[in-house]
Design an enzyme around this catalytic site. Structure first.
Site: not given
Length: 515
Positions: A164, A202, A152, A131
């Protein structure tokens, strides 16, 4: 969130056998979806008994699906038969793709991939569920870095319909295409992103929590008020402090600091000292029984909002700077039955309502030559349909604050009073979200459409950051940021060139340049 309603099996994948290293929550979810997509799945975990636990857990999910009529007994039997144990890494030799979901540690992942290369064929793909770690750096320890890619997922994997796909700098285009096809076969939206800190979701999520923490740190409002405003006015699924408590500060603070430092102290990602001290105090959130909220029997204890003050009607003068705001507030005044002061300048005892964008009430009062003691600002970014926010200057007399409060809440709509702030709460958080999203587009981390869709799916925002900017008006967002930057001189608020150019030209924020 429940995971007892798995999706139907998806189309054939470009792989036949998937190896899964690490059978924790993420690994289990990945294995479940892979089996449903038709792959033979070999599970490996260094802990004795972990694979059996994972298989039993996944079988339980499918059994609940059968009980609810979402799956047939044949489906259950077919899926279960696709889950196999790989007692040793060598047992993964026949896999054409291996996904690792182990501890988030660079050395551990590099070591694992080096050992896997010793048993896999050169055409096998190595996918990391990292991550936060650089895919390129993980691949640098491999003999064939072209086969390494980021894949991910988000927890819980079966319900978070996004994965992702992150190529490293040396990842082959064929591997990218095959992994994207695998993610789609598993029923997920594949968000391709470049190998940058935080990748896409993120990265895009940095503004929501950090700007809310900054607002809290400035004593503009308490955490519960900030949460209420962003849920009610902004339409977010949950407030930033509810989210921080749910995730746990031990996780969230580490991510905030990691991305900040990986971007060489980029001001847009600056963490707050509030989380460092709370982390030291053990106030982690739900998992510790207390975070920003205190928890009793798993539920947050939230104090009631203060009651609406009893204030007599007074004449109301509305700043003419925003014609749309004047129209909306005038209708509110009329509906409440209060007298409207229609003069070019306010009468001697009129309540003065201001509608700033990115400015504080003090600055607007002085700029317009008004008496600060009678001035109250109202946030009109999201209109007046739901919760309403007001803020006072340090000189505003309580009777005028109470009058504005009573007026705004006369029809039962909740009102949140704030201390003076450039940009209220909603304006600041939304502008920062849009700005970070625009800079992601500027950097080419992902396409605009991918960015917006990934944020909607991965973060649960009501809109992606670029669509959010268009919804509120990109020129208004630019004005908020310009005023925030002018007042604070904090580079955190400098507008992205992507945003400035498109707002100035009146173009949608998803507009790309022709080449």
């Amino acid at each position: 969130m429940s995971t007892d309603a798995p999706p139907e099996a998806t189309p054939a994948t470009p792989f036949r056998r998937l190896g899964l290293v690490g059978t924790g929550a993420m690994g289990r979810g990945i294995a479940q979806l892979a089996a449903q997509a038709g792959l033979e799945v070999s599970l490996h975990d260094a802990r004795t008994g972990a694979v059996d636990e994972a298989r039993d857990f996944i079988a339980g999910v499918w059994s609940r699906g059968v009980a609810k009529g979402r799956l047939s007994e044949d489906d259950l039997a077919r899926y279960r038969a696709r889950l196999h144990e790989a007692a040793e890494l060598a047992d993964l030799a026949g896999c054409d793709v291996v996904v690792e979901a182990i501890v988030e540690n660079l050395e551990a992942k590099q070591d694992l991939f080096a050992r896997l290369e010793a048993v896999l064929g050169d055409d096998a793909v190595l996918a990391t569920n990292t991550s936060s770690l650089s895919v390129t750096t993980i691949a640098s320890a491999c003999r064939v870095p072209q086969r390494v890619i980021g894949f991910h997922f988000f927890n819980p994997v079966p319900l978070m319909k996004i994965v992702e796909v992150i190529p490293g700098l040396r990842t082959s285009t064929d591997v990218v295409a095959r992994i994207e096809a695998l993610g789609q076969a598993m029923g997920h939206f594949t968000a391709r992103a470049t190998d940058t800190p935080g990748f896409l979701v993120n990265h895009a999520g940095r503004a929501f929590g950090t700007e809310a923490l900054r607002i809290l740190g400035e004593s503009v409002a308490d955490h519960a008020t900030i949460d209420r405003i962003l849920v009610d006015q902004g339409g977010f699924r949950m407030g930033p402090f509810t989210l921080l408590d749910l995730t746990g500060l031990d996780v969230s603070h580490a991510v905030m600091e990691s991305i900040y430092h990986q971007y060489y102290e980029e001001a847009r990602f600056r963490p707050s000292p509030l989380t460092r001290s709370r982390l030291a105090a053990g106030l982690l959130g739900r998992k510790s029984g207390e975070g920003f909220y205190r928890y009793e029997e798993g539920k947050a204890v939230v104090e009631d909002e203060p009651p609406l003050p009893a204030a007599p009607p007074v004449p109301v003068w509305i700043s003419p700077e925003d014609p749309e705001a004047v129209e909306a507030l005038s209708a509110l005044v009329a509906a409440a039955g209060w007298p409207l002061d229609r003069g070019e300048r306010p009468a001697a005892e009129s309540l003065c309502l201001l509608t700033p964008l990115g400015e504080d009430a003090t600055q607007v009062a002085l700029r317009q030559g008004l008496e600060a003691r009678r001035c109250v600002a109202v946030d009109m970014l999201a209109g007046l349909d739901r919760r309403r926010s007001l803020m006072t200057t340090p000189a505003t007399e309580p009777r005028y604050r109470d009058a504005a409060w009573a007026l705004l809440g006369h029809d039962g709509t909740p009102v949140s009073p704030l201390h003076d702030s450039n940009g209220f709460v909603l304006q600041r958080v939304v502008a920062c979200i849009v700005n970070v999203g625009a800079e992601i587009a500027q950097q080419g981390v992902a396409t605009p459409d991918t960015l917006d869709r990934a944020v909607e799916l991965g973060l649960g925002y009501p809109r992606g950051p670029l669509a959010m900017g268009d919804h509120y008006g990109s020129r208004r967002i630019l004005t908020i940021l310009d005023n925030l930057f002018a007042a604070s001189r904090d580079p955190r608020y400098r507008p992205s060139p992507w945003l400035r150019r498109r707002a100035t030209l009146g173009l949608p924020l998803a507009t790309t340049e022709s080449t």
